[in-house]
Enzyme design. Structure first.
Site, PDB file in Angstrom:
ATOM      1  N   ASP A 376      63.962  84.086  26.142  1.00 33.69           N
ATOM      2  CA  ASP A 376      63.349  85.116  25.311  1.00 33.69           C
ATOM      3  C   ASP A 376      62.555  84.355  24.230  1.00 33.69           C
ATOM      4  OD1 ASP A 376      62.951  87.654  23.954  1.00 33.69           O
ATOM      5  OD2 ASP A 376      64.446  86.945  22.532  1.00 33.69           O
ATOM      6  N   ASP A 569      68.790  86.060  22.313  1.00 32.22           N
ATOM      7  CA  ASP A 569      69.408  86.078  20.974  1.00 32.22           C
ATOM      8  C   ASP A 569      70.461  87.160  20.839  1.00 32.22           C
ATOM      9  OD1 ASP A 569      66.931  87.955  19.062  1.00 32.22           O
ATOM     10  OD2 ASP A 569      67.450  88.009  21.176  1.00 32.22           O
ATOM     11  N   ASP A 573      69.350  91.221  24.397  1.00 33.17           N
ATOM     12  CA  ASP A 573      69.014  90.766  25.743  1.00 33.17           C
ATOM     13  C   ASP A 573      70.189  90.906  26.704  1.00 33.17           C
ATOM     14  OD1 ASP A 573      66.297  89.803  25.251  1.00 33.17           O
ATOM     15  OD2 ASP A 573      67.255  88.323  23.974  1.00 33.17           O
TER      16      ASP A 573
END
Length: 675
Positions: A376, A569, A573
């Protein structure tokens, strides 16, 4: 939590006089002396076991020497008399093994190490009574002694490994200094409630998570993050249990109960990591359940079939029975069953020491097979915090442009507004700010020192007729106009983490085939970050569902036997973390959501730790596989020698206990993996 309310609760640290602090210290000493920790008592007991075992071995050795001397001096003793003499050192050396074997049979667990050792040694004691058999009294006792020596070293090696893990994770304090009724009391951390105030003196461990009400200090976070650099804290900062207060006196308001604190969660995570078995461990457990009964029946076949087929059973039975007993001793798979899980336990401990929490050996194994690493962007490769990166003024200087933008955004809580105010840093400069109006989807208008100032996007500039200037830099562009006259623009971007570029370099250096970034951010921003960091691929403007779809495609593309790692994080996610072979979360120094969501947690949010974690995992798997090869090769070799009569019983014991010791010592290397 209301910061102002916390400030009102504060009272000066100095109000707690020296007498109270000294009284608290005396109470702490008393508490520790009167109530020893159960864990310490258990550790003392564990340390005494090897001493008892050593005494048992020494006494048994002396008795064996005495028995041997007696029989040598009296060669005419009957066989049964010699047996009685050697039973004394035998029972001294093996009474606990006999007891364990009996208990195992009572529980229906016949085929284990103790049972095999008892059958083999009792058979050796009695083989002299078989027609054609030769007395093996000394050998039988010696085998049991050798077995006990192996058990002694096994206990020492395992104890050292467990103590190393315990010391590594010794992050929970025994006591806490809590303020009650104007005094500092020393109590068990379990007795401190959320909302109470604890005093943390220099050199003490932080007992619970909380927020600093008063004081400044540096915290040693090595137990949580593996990093030796101290972390400075002051009033209003969060503070986590498990850290060590290095300098100043701190007053901290507790935000989590002791059992819910970061230190407790980390300990629980590591302690239960053995529940999630790796493929290697699962295979060995199944292998042992099938393998051991097979070799027992094979030993029976070795004892009876060759004599029967020879045509002279009576003459040959004793020879083949001795070979079968040797076969039994070496066949025990304990070297595999014990050493492989110990290797994974050591690898998990080594990772924890570096601030990398792996939730189980299964994830450790998958991490070692990493081939594709997917990131990410926001909060993972970047800090997730907007910062002013460039100011491009027109018809005024940069300071004045930033001054106007910061004052217009004075009352907004938007991250961009906060970044403007932080960059200016002097809101209380006496300027008048009035008539603040938010214009939906465009920006904010306000009157600053009598001038109408507009701060927002190009739509806002177009609506007031200001001729704005385009900016090609990736990121968020904030345009500013005074009246209808364009004043300039400010570039705001999410800053890359200091070690993000190094993280990608390190991953490629250890052979990671593909690095990919998935983000919901704009194409231009994603491209800039990907190119700057050296990522192989990026995909931008994705919704959460799109990220899952992209991970599915990448999973389909990876080679068989390899794994895909997703790094995010935390809870945002969660769907992708769950779908990947290994989900790694940025732990934000103990984020509950991140710890729960992922398979691996980086406690200090540093992406450079990913390559380190993979290296530790690969070293752990290498050690585990070395143990498997050593154990199987040596055992097969000695089994073959035993069948053909070339393996004495002491060599068989080496094939069992000696190999076990070698494998355990090899497993202990994972505790000090160098990365």
């Amino acid at each position: 939590m209301d910061y102002d309310e916390n400030m009102n609760d504060c009272s000066n640290v100095n109000s707690f006089n020296k007498e109270n602090i000294m009284a608290a210290e005396e109470e702490e000493k008393k508490l520790r002396s009167e109530e020893p920790e159960p864990e310490e008592e258990e550790e003392e007991e564990e340390e005494m076991d090897p001493k008892h075992k050593l005494i048992q071995i020494i006494v048994s050795t002396i008795l064996l020497i005495v028995a041997t001397v007696i029989t040598k001096l009296n060669p005419n003793l009957a066989m049964w008399q010699k047996l009685l003499i050697f039973l004394v050192p035998y029972f001294c050396a093996g009474f606990d093994v006999l007891k364990e074997a009996g208990e195992s049979i009572g529980h229906g667990e016949v085929f284990n190490e103790d049972f095999l050792m008892v059958v083999a040694t009792v058979g050796a004691l009695l083989i002299g009574f078989v027609p054609g058999g030769k007395a093996n009294f000394t050998e039988a006792v010696f085998v049991m002694l050798f077995f006990q020596v192996g058990e002694l070293f096994e206990g020492i090696a395992e104890g050292s490994s467990h103590r190393a893990i315990s010391q590594l994770l010794d992050i929970r304090p025994d006591t806490a200094n809590v303020e009650r009724d104007g005094k500092v009391e020393v109590v068990s951390p379990d007795d401190v409630k959320v909302g109470e105030i604890v005093v943390i003196k220099p050199g003490e461990k932080v007992p619970m998570d909380g927020v600093v009400l008063e004081g400044k200090s540096s915290l040693n976070t090595v137990a949580l993050t593996g990093e030796s650099a101290p972390r400075d804290v002051a009033q209003g900062d969060d503070i986590l249990s498990g850290c060590v207060n290095e300098s100043g006196l701190l007053r901290v308001k507790v935000t989590k109960a002791f059992g819910e604190s970061t230190a407790s969660k980390i300990l629980e995570l590591v302690e239960h990591s053995s529940a999630r078995k790796s493929k290697s461990e699962k295979f060995i457990a199944k292998f042992a359940r099938v393998y051991t009964p097979i070799v027992v029946f094979a030993a029976v076949a070795v004892a009876f079939l060759p004599p029967l087929l020879s045509g002279n059973f009576t003459a040959n039975f004793a020879t083949w029975l001795l070979r079968a007993l040797t076969f039994l001793i070496v066949s025990c798979p304990c070297a595999l069953v014990v050493s492989v899980p110990l290797a994974f336990f050591g690898g998990i401990g080594a990772s924890s020491k570096c601030g990398i929490l792996v939730k189980g050996s299964g994830f450790m194994e998958s991490l070692s097979e990493a081939d594709t690493v997917v990131f990410d962007k926001t909060g993972t490769l970047t800090k997730g915090v907007f910062e002013v990166s460039a100011i491009h003024p027109e018809k005024m200087d940069a300071k004045e442009l930033l001054h106007l933008a910061a004052h217009v955004e004075r009352y907004s809580t938007h991250p961009i507004a906060i970044s403007l105010r932080d960059a200016f840093g002097n809101e209380n400069d006496g300027c008048s700010v009035e008539d603040v109006t938010e214009i939906s989807g465009q920006g904010v208008k306000a009157t600053v020192n009598g001038k109408t100032v507009y701060v927002g996007n190009t739509k806002l500039m177009d609506s007031i007729g200001a001729k704005w200037t385009a900016c090609e830099e990736p990121g968020t562009i904030i345009h500013v106009a005074v009246g209808s006259e364009y004043a300039g623009h400010i570039h705001i971007s999410d800053v890359e983490k200091d070690d993000a570029k190094q993280a990608i370099t390190d991953l490629k250096s250890i052979g990671i085939r593909k690095t990919v970034m998935l983000t919901g951010d704009r194409e231009k921003v994603a491209k800039h970050v990907a190119e700057d960091l050296g990522l192989d691929e990026y995909r931008a403007e994705l919704l959460p569902a799109d990220k899952v779809d992209n991970v599915e495609k990448l999973l389909a593309e990876k080679p068989d036997g390899k794994s895909l790692v997703f790094v995010g994080d935390g809870i945002n996610d969660a769907p992708v973390l769950a779908r990947a072979d290994v989900g790694i979360a940025m732990g934000a120094l103990g984020s509950d959501a991140a710890i729960e969501a992922a398979d691996v947690v980086l406690m200090d949010d540093k992406p450079s730790k990913i390559a380190k974690g993979i290296r530790i995992a690969r070293h752990t798997l290498l050690v585990a596989r070395q143990n498997i090869v050593i154990a199987i090769v040596v055992k097969i070799a000695i089994l073959i020698l035993a069948v053909f009569g070339y393996a004495p019983m002491w060599l068989a014991v080496f094939g069992d206990t000696g190999v076990l010791l070698i494998c355990i010592l090899n497993s202990a290397r994972t505790l000090s993996t160098k990365v």
